[in-house]
Scaffold this motif. Sequence first.
Motif, PDB file in Angstrom:
ATOM      1  N   PHE A 179      23.028  67.196  48.707  1.00 19.30           N
ATOM      2  CA  PHE A 179      21.785  66.427  48.810  1.00 19.30           C
ATOM      3  C   PHE A 179      20.666  67.262  49.424  1.00 19.30           C
ATOM      4  O   PHE A 179      19.491  67.022  49.186  1.00 19.30           O
ATOM      5  CB  PHE A 179      22.011  65.138  49.623  1.00 19.30           C
ATOM      6  CG  PHE A 179      22.256  65.363  51.085  1.00 19.30           C
ATOM      7  CD1 PHE A 179      21.180  65.397  51.963  1.00 19.30           C
ATOM      8  CD2 PHE A 179      23.542  65.554  51.595  1.00 19.30           C
ATOM      9  CE1 PHE A 179      21.389  65.626  53.321  1.00 19.30           C
ATOM     10  CE2 PHE A 179      23.751  65.782  52.937  1.00 19.30           C
ATOM     11  CZ  PHE A 179      22.677  65.816  53.802  1.00 19.30           C
ATOM     12  N   TYR A 180      21.005  68.263  50.224  1.00 16.34           N
ATOM     13  CA  TYR A 180      19.957  69.024  50.919  1.00 16.34           C
ATOM     14  C   TYR A 180      19.488  70.248  50.139  1.00 16.34           C
ATOM     15  O   TYR A 180      18.624  70.981  50.613  1.00 16.34           O
ATOM     16  CB  TYR A 180      20.424  69.423  52.324  1.00 16.34           C
ATOM     17  CG  TYR A 180      21.750  70.136  52.403  1.00 16.34           C
ATOM     18  CD1 TYR A 180      22.899  69.446  52.788  1.00 16.34           C
ATOM     19  CD2 TYR A 180      21.860  71.486  52.094  1.00 16.34           C
ATOM     20  CE1 TYR A 180      24.119  70.089  52.859  1.00 16.34           C
ATOM     21  CE2 TYR A 180      23.082  72.134  52.176  1.00 16.34           C
ATOM     22  CZ  TYR A 180      24.210  71.429  52.553  1.00 16.34           C
ATOM     23  OH  TYR A 180      25.414  72.074  52.616  1.00 16.34           O
ATOM     24  N   GLN A 211      17.238  71.137  47.341  1.00 15.08           N
ATOM     25  CA  GLN A 211      16.214  70.425  46.579  1.00 15.08           C
ATOM     26  C   GLN A 211      15.193  71.400  46.003  1.00 15.08           C
ATOM     27  O   GLN A 211      14.091  71.572  46.545  1.00 15.08           O
ATOM     28  CB  GLN A 211      15.511  69.405  47.485  1.00 15.08           C
ATOM     29  CG  GLN A 211      16.468  68.356  48.042  1.00 15.08           C
ATOM     30  CD  GLN A 211      15.822  67.499  49.101  1.00 15.08           C
ATOM     31  OE1 GLN A 211      15.227  68.006  50.061  1.00 15.08           O
ATOM     32  NE2 GLN A 211      15.927  66.194  48.940  1.00 15.08           N
ATOM     33  N   LYS A 229      11.573  70.211  45.576  1.00 11.58           N
ATOM     34  CA  LYS A 229      10.810  70.051  46.812  1.00 11.58           C
ATOM     35  C   LYS A 229      10.242  71.400  47.269  1.00 11.58           C
ATOM     36  O   LYS A 229       9.201  71.461  47.918  1.00 11.58           O
ATOM     37  CB  LYS A 229      11.740  69.467  47.883  1.00 11.58           C
ATOM     38  CG  LYS A 229      11.014  68.939  49.100  1.00 11.58           C
ATOM     39  CD  LYS A 229      11.976  68.322  50.095  1.00 11.58           C
ATOM     40  CE  LYS A 229      11.564  68.698  51.505  1.00 11.58           C
ATOM     41  NZ  LYS A 229      12.665  68.571  52.467  1.00 11.58           N
TER      42      LYS A 229
END
Length: 360
Positions: A185-186, A188, A191
Motif C-alpha cells: 500500500f505504501y 505509490q 503519488k
Amino acid sequence: MAQATLLVIILLVLGSSFVTYNLVTMIIHYGSSESVAIDVGTLLFDPITEMPSHVKNRKRSKAPFHVAVTASDTPYSKWQCRIMYYWYTRQKNLPGSEMGGFTRILHSGKPDNLMDEIPTVVVDPLPVGQDQGYVVLNRPWAFIQWLEKATIEEEYVLMAEPDHIFLRPLPNLAHLGLPAAYPFFYIQPEKHEKIVRKFYPEEYGPVTDVDPIGNSPVIIRKDLIEKIAPTWMNVSLKMKYDPETDKAFGWVLEMYAYAVASALHGVRHILRKDFMLQPPWDFETTNKYILHYTYACDYTLKGELTDDKIGEWRFDKRSHEQRPIPRNLSLPPPGVPESVVTLVKMVNEATANIPNWDTL
Ligand SMILES: *[C@@H]1O[C@H](CO)[C@@H](O)[C@H](O)[C@H]1NC(C)=O
Ligand SMILES: *[C@@H]1O[C@H](CO)[C@@H](O)[C@H](O)[C@H]1NC(C)=O
C-alpha cells in the motif's frame, strides 16, 4: 469415407475431452495438487471451453520455482534465515507446493557458519562506499552475481527475504511471462509522479505502468529477472545518488527501483494480495502464503495494540539484532489477532526444532 473419418475424429475428440474432464475433476477432488491435475488434462486433450472457469484458468503444468533469499552475515540476518529455511523444508514437499531448490545468497563475500545448514552461495558485497550506508542496495548486485554464477534448475525464481515465513505450500503464482508480486500500500508511483519520471521517462508509458511493488516477494521467470536485475541495480544507485529521490523514498527506495526497472523492460506483474500478510496490520493468515514480520507488534496485556509505544507484550525482530531470538517466546495475551499468535507459534516451533539454536 472422408465424412466417416471426420465423424470418428469428432467422436474421439469429444470422447477424450469428456474423459479428460472427468479425470481432471476427479483428481482435483481427491488429489492434492491442482497443477498435477491439469498436467494429466493436457496430456490427453485440452478441453478449455468445457471446463468451469475455476479450472480452466489454472496453469497447465507444474512449474517449480527456486527460492532465493538475499542475506548478510549478521546474527540478525542469520536467525531469520534459519527460521525461514526451516519453514521452507516443512512446506516444500506438501501437496500444492511448486517450491523447488533453495539458495541463501550471502552478500558478505565470505562463507559463514550456516553453510552446512542452509544451501548458500557467497557473492561479493558492493564495493566500499557504493552502498552509501544503505545495505539493501546489495540486493540487486547479489542477484546479478548469483544469476551469473549459479546453475539454477528451475525456470522460475522466488525473490524472498529472511523475515518471510512460509505459512503453507506455495504454488507458482506467476503465469508464463507475467511475474507475480505483492502490492504494497505504501508504494505509490502515481503519488510520486515527478520523481518517478526522472527514472521512467514519458516515452516509456504512463506512470501507472509502474507497479506498486518491491522485488520481494516476486515469482518471476529467470530470463526476465536476468534482464531486469542490472537495470534495477543502476536505478537503485541513481536514485540513491539523487538527494531529492533519496529523501522522498527513504528506506523503500530499492523497492521503487525494482518497480521502475521492471516497467522499463515492459514487465508488468500479477498483483496477488494473498501472496503475503503483515502483522499486526493484517489480522488473519487464512489463505495467505507468506507471513512477513517486519513490523513490531506491541500490545497491552488486554490485547490492545499500542500506538508506537512499547507494549507490555511485544514481538519485534529488531529487539534481536545481536543474538538469536530466544526459544519459547511467550504467547500474546488474549484478544491479539490470529496473525500475531501464528507468528509467535511458528517462530517457537522453528527455534525448538533447529539444532544448536543458541550456540551456533
Ligand atoms: C548501468 O549504468 C552504467 C553506467 O552509467 C552503464 O554503462 C550501463 O550500461 C548501465 N546498465 C544498464 C543495464 O542499464
Ligand atoms: C515454555 O514456556 C512456558 C512458560 O511461558 C513454560 O511453561 C514451558 O515449560 C516452556 N517450554 C519449554 C519447552 O521450555
